[in-house]
Design an enzyme around this catalytic site. Structure first.
Site, PDB file in Angstrom:
ATOM      1  N   GLU A   1      56.330  67.962 -37.586  1.00  0.00           N
ATOM      2  CA  GLU A   1      55.121  68.927 -37.348  1.00  0.00           C
ATOM      3  C   GLU A   1      54.600  69.363 -38.808  1.00  0.00           C
ATOM      4  O   GLU A   1      54.349  70.552 -38.810  1.00  0.00           O
ATOM      5  CB  GLU A   1      55.507  69.954 -36.349  1.00  0.00           C
ATOM      6  CG  GLU A   1      55.842  69.581 -34.816  1.00  0.00           C
ATOM      7  CD  GLU A   1      56.056  70.646 -33.877  1.00  0.00           C
ATOM      8  OE1 GLU A   1      56.498  71.745 -34.430  1.00  0.00           O
ATOM      9  OE2 GLU A   1      55.856  70.390 -32.606  1.00  0.00           O
TER      10      GLU A   1
ATOM     11  N   ASP B   1      60.648  68.597 -25.465  1.00  0.00           N
ATOM     12  CA  ASP B   1      60.574  69.855 -25.907  1.00  0.00           C
ATOM     13  C   ASP B   1      60.829  70.731 -25.143  1.00  0.00           C
ATOM     14  O   ASP B   1      59.610  71.650 -24.789  1.00  0.00           O
ATOM     15  CB  ASP B   1      59.326  69.919 -26.691  1.00  0.00           C
ATOM     16  CG  ASP B   1      59.183  71.193 -27.638  1.00  0.00           C
ATOM     17  OD1 ASP B   1      60.296  71.713 -27.801  1.00  0.00           O
ATOM     18  OD2 ASP B   1      58.267  71.434 -28.211  1.00  0.00           O
TER      19      ASP B   1
ATOM     20  N   GLU C   1      59.463  79.883 -24.058  1.00  0.00           N
ATOM     21  CA  GLU C   1      58.161  79.138 -24.458  1.00  0.00           C
ATOM     22  C   GLU C   1      57.459  78.470 -23.041  1.00  0.00           C
ATOM     23  O   GLU C   1      56.301  78.575 -22.794  1.00  0.00           O
ATOM     24  CB  GLU C   1      58.457  78.253 -25.555  1.00  0.00           C
ATOM     25  CG  GLU C   1      57.243  77.517 -26.211  1.00  0.00           C
ATOM     26  CD  GLU C   1      57.417  76.628 -27.348  1.00  0.00           C
ATOM     27  OE1 GLU C   1      58.199  76.510 -27.803  1.00  0.00           O
ATOM     28  OE2 GLU C   1      56.199  75.941 -27.606  1.00  0.00           O
TER      29      GLU C   1
HETATM   30  O1  GCW Z   1      57.714  73.204 -29.302  1.00  0.00           O
HETATM   31  C1  GCW Z   1      57.336  73.208 -30.500  1.00  0.00           C
HETATM   32  C2  GCW Z   1      56.945  74.930 -30.776  1.00  0.00           C
HETATM   33  C3  GCW Z   1      57.016  75.295 -32.187  1.00  0.00           C
HETATM   34  C4  GCW Z   1      58.295  75.094 -32.663  1.00  0.00           C
HETATM   35  C5  GCW Z   1      58.560  73.522 -32.794  1.00  0.00           C
HETATM   36  C6  GCW Z   1      59.829  73.488 -33.285  1.00  0.00           C
HETATM   37  C7  GCW Z   1      59.362  76.426 -34.566  1.00  0.00           C
HETATM   38  O2  GCW Z   1      55.755  74.908 -30.090  1.00  0.00           O
HETATM   39  O3  GCW Z   1      56.452  76.391 -32.198  1.00  0.00           O
HETATM   40  O4  GCW Z   1      58.185  75.461 -34.151  1.00  0.00           O
HETATM   41  O5  GCW Z   1      58.738  73.327 -31.403  1.00  0.00           O
HETATM   42  O6  GCW Z   1      60.935  73.545 -32.641  1.00  0.00           O
HETATM   43  O7  GCW Z   1      60.021  73.156 -34.608  1.00  0.00           O
END
Ligand code: GCW
EC number: 3.2.1.131
Length: 683
Positions: free
Chosen positions: A289, A368, A396
């Site tokens: 990311e 995720d 989340e």
């Molecule tokens: O799903 C995503 C989250 C991010 C997170 C990322 C990760 C910390 O939306 O907020 O970043 O995973 O796990 O690195």
């Protein structure tokens, strides 16, 4: 609410009180180290609060009953009473608690091979007292199953918390480490009470200010935090920015094979350990990311991780390298690329190339943290690399601590999952404990759900997720029911009605949440960005690789080898065969693995479309019946503040679950034109 499960309410039962007072009026130990002092302090406060009298603390017994704390093999009193065979059963950081009943003396031994074990034993003893157990004939040997039991914080130094739903950071404020250490001490107590032994205090997305945590500017204050945690047996770790040599140093590269970069990290490690001699190591999110990583230099994850590992190795530190690596710039039109495959595709080819002080950290599912995912095939798939699972306690995608969603049953399913590696029964928990591959490092990590809210977790009942994670990290064989029972008794009351009601609510809540959001393993129908609330196509035409592919005929992602993305091939042969075949694929994961027409008949006989309608109506009904009504029955039986607070959240949940129900049902009704057989209201 602040005290969570360490409430230590006054014992009301007279008989029990007498028996407790008889045995607990004195604490005897000849140890004065910080960790043992923490154990003494906890026992003193806990006993005072429950019994109304403060125990004396002495080096040798004065009187005929006492609690004796000590190290096995180093304490005459203890060694006289504990058999060799018992000693052998106590592993590192485990403990034995035993009531000794002699003619002239009755006492309780809390002993271990380590100081940490004494602390864990003290907390366990207090737990049993809070649960009103008999201590006259107490006997328990308990050992941690996972060597690493870590909590990750996604806290930023401005005080915000990424995916935090319980206020601001307890560690950071206005780009500084907070001054008031009381709250952090209480946090360390909570961690130790469930056996957590590692904490990463900052977000894996390491921004500009946080990059400087490993510099002189902050290390003194970080060392202050490390000390508090150390006193409770918790090791401190930091998330680092892979590009630190560029951002902090005067290098123009972070290439892991560049000698200057290697030296930079070696010097950095030395500097950190000057401040924190028992520093745990680094947690790294790299090439994920948009975070920097070794890919920029044409190097792979092993090159990157090993370079850091070499720097930490002389000091006993470890590198925890995350496997959350995928293409986050996918074209939604591309149906060949499958995000679910990414972690395995990236890391399996590197299996065996990592140094032995590197640990790969793998999210429990391949996507995720959705409400339901299959277990990541990388867990156990890595045969020659240390690895830990990453769970997400912070909710989340599971209701952001507004919705009640107790995650212990979900984690249990993951831990109990049989990977069938090598054609034999091998559960995830055996892999994580290190017992299967005999890893040097192994265990569990999870993203915290706490913040500076007065009740720590936003929703008071979300404290149970924090508690449950710790208990499972200690012992994944505990049942959801027993963990829940412990938590409710300690947090609320031992009254049967209260225990039964709250346990029921917790235990059904994950299933309820799943029903009115995204059943059958499809996931992702949330609003982009903040991830709260329904938005069926929110991610459908986006770049994140998270698609449901619904059209007028059907929905789901074909991940089979036969006709789909081939993801199933990442599992052992037996597991693959189960998922590959729509008839044997567990129904709760149907749409994760298969693309299914709306007319498809489920095992229950209902069609897929009807199942979608049914679950969404049912989920909302259950919020009313199984959550709100049940909770209302507790009026007067628990503290009013808690009662009102939870009721308020449940009412919000009800409103928002209706939104989920109606948005999802309407979407599919409009897409298919198929009516609900029960003629319920769809818009
Ligand atoms: O799903 C995503 C989250 C991010 C997170 C990322 C990760 C910390 O939306 O907020 O970043 O995973 O796990 O690195």
């Amino acid at each position: 609410m602040y005290r969570c499960w360490l409430r230590y309410d006054k014992i009301k039962n007279k008989e029990l009180m007498d028996s407790y007072i008889r045995l607990c009026s004195q604490i005897v130990t000849d140890m004065y180290t910080p960790i043992v002092n923490s154990a003494k302090a906890e026992l003193t406060n806990g006993l005072f609060s429950m019994l109304g009298t403060k125990p004396n603390i002495s080096k040798t017994p004065r009187g005929s009953s006492f609690i004796m704390l000590g190290i096995l093999g180093k304490n005459e009193y203890i060694d006289r009473e504990i058999l060799e065979s018992e000693k052998e059963k106590v592993c590192k950081d485990g403990y034995i608690i035993k009531t000794i009943d002699k003619e002239k003396e009755r006492f309780i031994i809390i002993a271990s091979k380590t100081e940490k074990g004494i602390l864990y034993g003290a907390f366990a003893f207090l737990r049993f007292m809070q649960m009103q157990r008999d201590i006259d004939n107490f006997y328990l040997i308990d050992n941690p199953h996972n060597p690493l039991r870590i909590i990750n914080h996604w806290d930023n130094m401005d005080g915000s918390i990424e995916r935090g739903y319980a206020g601001k950071s307890i560690f950071f404020e206005k780009n500084k480490i907070v001054n008031n250490m009381d709250r952090i001490t209480d946090y360390a107590r909570l961690l130790a009470s469930v056996g957590i032994n590692g904490v990463v205090i900052n977000n894996v997305n390491v921004h500009q200010t946080e990059t400087r945590l490993i510099t002189k500017e902050y290390l003194k204050d970080v060392a202050g935090l490390a000390e508090i945690f150390r006193n409770y047996g918790v090791t401190l770790y930091l998330s680092i920015n892979y590009a630190s040599p560029i951002e902090l140093g005067d290098l123009d590269t972070a290439d892991p094979l560049d000698e200057r970069v290697k030296q930079w990290w070696k010097d950095k490690a030395e500097e950190i350990y000057e401040y924190i001699p028992d520093f745990g190591g680094f947690l790294v999110k790299a090439d994920s990311e948009f975070r920097p990583g070794p890919f920029t230099y044409g190097r792979n994850h092993a090159d990157g991780a090993n370079m850091l590992a070499e720097a930490l190795e002389p000091f006993g530190g470890i590198v925890i390298w995350r496997c959350f690596v995928y293409n986050c710039l996918q074209d939604w039109r591309d149906t060949k690329t499958d995000r679910a495959k990414a972690a395995y595709d990236n890391f399996k080819p590197l299996d065996g190339l990592f140094h032995d002080n590197v640990i790969l950290q793998i999210k429990n599912g391949p996507m995720d943290f959705q409400v339901r995912e299959p277990v990541s095939p990388l867990i156990g798939g890595l045969e020659n690399t240390n690895h830990v699972v990453e769970f997400q306690i912070t909710q989340e995608y599971t209701g952001q601590q507004i919705h009640l969603c107790y995650l212990v049953p979900m984690w249990k399913e993951v831990l109990d999952f049989d990977t069938r590696i090598g054609g034999k029964s091998v559960t995830v928990k055996e892999i994580l404990s290190g017992s299967f591959y005999k890893n040097k490092y192994s265990g569990m990590a999870a993203v915290a759900n706490i913040g500076n809210d007065a009740n720590w977790t936003g929703h008071q009942l979300a404290q149970a997720n924090f508690y449950g994670y710790g208990r499972l990290a200690w012992n994944p064989d505990l049942s959801s029911e027993s963990i829940t029972d412990e938590w409710v008794r300690m947090t609320f009351s031992n009254e049967k009605d209260v225990v039964d009601t709250i346990s029921h609510m917790l235990l059904v809540s994950w299933s309820i949440y799943e029903k009115y959001t995204t059943p059958l393993g499809i996931g992702w129908m949330v609003n982009p960005g903040h991830h709260y609330g329904p938005n069926v196509d929110g991610y459908e035409y986006d770049k994140w690789g998270t698609y449901h592919r619904a059209d007028i005929h059907g929905i789901g992602v074909d991940r089979t080898v036969k006709s789909g993305t081939g993801y199933t091939a990442q599992y052992s042969k037996e597991v693959m065969e189960i998922y590959e075949d729509i008839n044997t694929c567990p129904e709760e994961l149907l749409l994760f693995f298969h693309r299914v027409p709306y007319s498809y008949k489920l095992k229950s006989g209902t069609t897929l479309i009807q199942h979608i309608y049914n679950t969404h109506f049912e989920g909302v009904e259950q919020v009313e019946e199984d959550l709100i009504k049940k909770w209302q029955g507790l009026k007067g039986k628990i503290e009013e503040e808690s009662f009102n607070h939870v009721l308020e959240r449940l009412n919000m949940q009800l409103e928002h679950s209706k939104e989920w129900r109606d948005v999802i049902n309407t979407y599919f009704y409009r897409k298919t034109g198929i009516k609900d057989q029960l003629n319920r209201k769809i818009y």
